[in-house]
Motif scaffolding. Structure first.
Motif, short mmCIF file in Angstrom:
data_model
loop_
_atom_site.label_atom_id
_atom_site.label_comp_id
_atom_site.label_asym_id
_atom_site.label_seq_id
_atom_site.Cartn_x
_atom_site.Cartn_y
_atom_site.Cartn_z
N PRO A 172 0.84 -1.20 0.00
CA PRO A 172 0.00 0.00 0.00
C PRO A 172 0.88 1.25 0.00
O PRO A 172 1.90 1.30 0.69
CB PRO A 172 -0.79 -0.13 1.31
CG PRO A 172 0.10 -0.91 2.21
CD PRO A 172 0.90 -1.84 1.34
N PHE A 173 0.46 2.23 -0.76
CA PHE A 173 1.18 3.50 -0.83
C PHE A 173 0.21 4.65 -0.63
O PHE A 173 -0.94 4.60 -1.08
CB PHE A 173 1.89 3.66 -2.18
CG PHE A 173 2.96 2.64 -2.43
CD1 PHE A 173 4.25 2.84 -1.97
CD2 PHE A 173 2.67 1.46 -3.10
CE1 PHE A 173 5.23 1.89 -2.19
CE2 PHE A 173 3.64 0.52 -3.33
CZ PHE A 173 4.93 0.73 -2.87
N LEU A 174 0.69 5.68 0.02
CA LEU A 174 -0.10 6.90 0.21
C LEU A 174 0.25 7.86 -0.92
O LEU A 174 1.41 8.23 -1.10
CB LEU A 174 0.22 7.54 1.56
CG LEU A 174 -0.54 8.82 1.90
CD1 LEU A 174 -2.03 8.56 2.00
CD2 LEU A 174 -0.01 9.43 3.20
N LEU A 175 -0.75 8.24 -1.70
CA LEU A 175 -0.58 9.16 -2.81
C LEU A 175 -0.90 10.57 -2.35
O LEU A 175 -1.97 10.82 -1.79
CB LEU A 175 -1.50 8.75 -3.97
CG LEU A 175 -1.56 9.70 -5.16
CD1 LEU A 175 -0.21 9.79 -5.87
CD2 LEU A 175 -2.65 9.24 -6.14
N ARG A 176 0.04 11.49 -2.57
CA ARG A 176 -0.15 12.87 -2.16
C ARG A 176 0.12 13.81 -3.33
O ARG A 176 0.97 13.54 -4.18
CB ARG A 176 0.78 13.25 -1.01
CG ARG A 176 0.58 12.42 0.24
CD ARG A 176 -0.71 12.74 0.95
NE ARG A 176 -0.69 14.10 1.49
CZ ARG A 176 -1.77 14.72 1.96
NH1 ARG A 176 -2.95 14.12 1.90
NH2 ARG A 176 -1.67 15.93 2.47
N ALA A 177 -0.65 14.89 -3.37
CA ALA A 177 -0.48 15.93 -4.38
C ALA A 177 -0.15 17.25 -3.69
O ALA A 177 -0.65 17.53 -2.60
CB ALA A 177 -1.75 16.07 -5.22
N GLY A 194 5.65 -0.58 6.30
CA GLY A 194 6.67 -0.90 7.30
C GLY A 194 7.75 -1.84 6.82
O GLY A 194 8.44 -2.47 7.62
N GLY A 195 7.93 -1.96 5.50
CA GLY A 195 8.97 -2.83 4.96
C GLY A 195 8.59 -4.30 4.88
O GLY A 195 9.46 -5.15 4.64
N LEU A 196 7.31 -4.62 5.04
CA LEU A 196 6.89 -6.02 4.98
C LEU A 196 7.13 -6.64 3.60
O LEU A 196 7.28 -7.86 3.47
CB LEU A 196 5.40 -6.14 5.35
CG LEU A 196 5.06 -5.91 6.83
CD1 LEU A 196 3.55 -5.98 7.04
CD2 LEU A 196 5.76 -6.93 7.71
N TRP A 197 7.17 -5.80 2.57
CA TRP A 197 7.41 -6.32 1.23
C TRP A 197 8.75 -7.03 1.14
O TRP A 197 8.92 -7.97 0.34
CB TRP A 197 7.34 -5.18 0.21
CG TRP A 197 8.53 -4.26 0.24
CD1 TRP A 197 8.68 -3.12 0.96
CD2 TRP A 197 9.74 -4.41 -0.52
NE1 TRP A 197 9.90 -2.55 0.72
CE2 TRP A 197 10.58 -3.32 -0.18
CE3 TRP A 197 10.21 -5.36 -1.42
CZ2 TRP A 197 11.84 -3.14 -0.73
CZ3 TRP A 197 11.48 -5.19 -1.97
CH2 TRP A 197 12.27 -4.10 -1.63
N LYS A 198 9.73 -6.61 1.95
CA LYS A 198 11.05 -7.24 1.91
C LYS A 198 10.98 -8.71 2.35
O LYS A 198 11.62 -9.58 1.75
CB LYS A 198 12.02 -6.47 2.79
CG LYS A 198 12.29 -5.05 2.31
CD LYS A 198 13.27 -4.35 3.23
CE LYS A 198 13.53 -2.90 2.76
NZ LYS A 198 14.47 -2.20 3.65
N LEU A 199 10.19 -8.97 3.40
CA LEU A 199 10.03 -10.35 3.86
C LEU A 199 9.33 -11.19 2.80
O LEU A 199 9.70 -12.35 2.57
CB LEU A 199 9.24 -10.37 5.16
CG LEU A 199 9.85 -9.63 6.36
CD1 LEU A 199 8.94 -9.74 7.58
CD2 LEU A 199 11.24 -10.20 6.68
#
Length: 223
Positions: A172-177, A194-199
């Motif tokens: 998930p990513f927070l998109l900001r303008a 929180g870096g869970l993608w690395k695991l």
């Protein structure tokens, strides 16, 4: 004459060849399979060490009086076009669109985000509706219709962050303008897993190597 001095021979380390540099997981699995197929003793009991989602090494077990370890090969992930997406930094409209199209694995969520961002007009971001997560921008719909559009948040995307033989981990990513006077708003993506993608990526590497080598017992995989 000096007497009574004892001498001892220091153990000499065997020469160690330079490790092979690879850029794919397929290269590592082929090396392991071919070595095991022909019974190469050097690969037996080796350790496949997954250092990170971007680097994997093959080393030997400890041996010799010096307890040394041979380093056979390293596989390093290389970012597309020599660069990766700069999370947490604001991009101008065009650069953001190009990065979405080239540095992210195609998914329906990515395509939808490209469609929304591509219709943003040269208007101010409506900060009055900003609650820290949701923002509204003015977008073009059709030939002349202009309407407010709420930016999707969080947006689930799959950036290229690990070896491309793998299905890229989604996060998930927070998109900001951010408003820019006289220009299209700048846009940014902020990581919020929180870096869970690395695991997940490292588990995927273990699964890939195990599958491609048919679960051979000639070496150990650790992450």
């Amino acid at each position: 004459v000096v007497t009574g001095v004892q001498t001892c021979a220091l153990p000499i380390s065997d020469p160690e060849p330079a490790p092979i540099l690879l850029h794919t997981l397929t290269g590592i699995t082929r090396l392991l399979k071919e070595s095991l197929k022909f019974g190469a003793p050097s690969v037996r009991n080796n350790i496949v060490h997954i250092l990170s989602p971007c680097e994997v090494v093959v080393v030997s077990e400890l041996y010799g009086p010096n307890k040394q370890r041979d380093h056979f090969c390293t596989a390093k992930f290389e970012a597309l076009f020599g660069k990766s997406f700069g999370f947490g930094s604001y991009f101008d409209h065009e650069s953001f669109l190009i990065s979405l199209a080239t540095l992210f694995q195609p998914t329906p969520a990515r395509d939808e985000l490209i469609s929304i961002v591509g219709t943003i007009k040269n208007e101010e971001v409506q900060q009055a509706t900003d609650d820290g997560i949701s923002q509204q921008v003015t977008a073009k719909a059709g030939a002349v219709l202009v309407r407010p559009v709420t930016l999707p948040n969080p947006v689930i995307l799959k950036p290229y962050r690990t070896f491309r033989e793998l299905d890229q981990p989604e996060s998930p990513f927070l998109l900001r303008a951010k408003r820019v006077s006289g220009a299209l708003p700048q846009l940014a993506l902020f990581e919020c897993d929180g870096g869970l993608w690395k695991l997940e990526a490292m588990s995927g590497i273990v699964e890939f190597i195990t599958k491609q080598t048919d679960g051979t017992d000639g070496f150990t995989i650790i992450a």
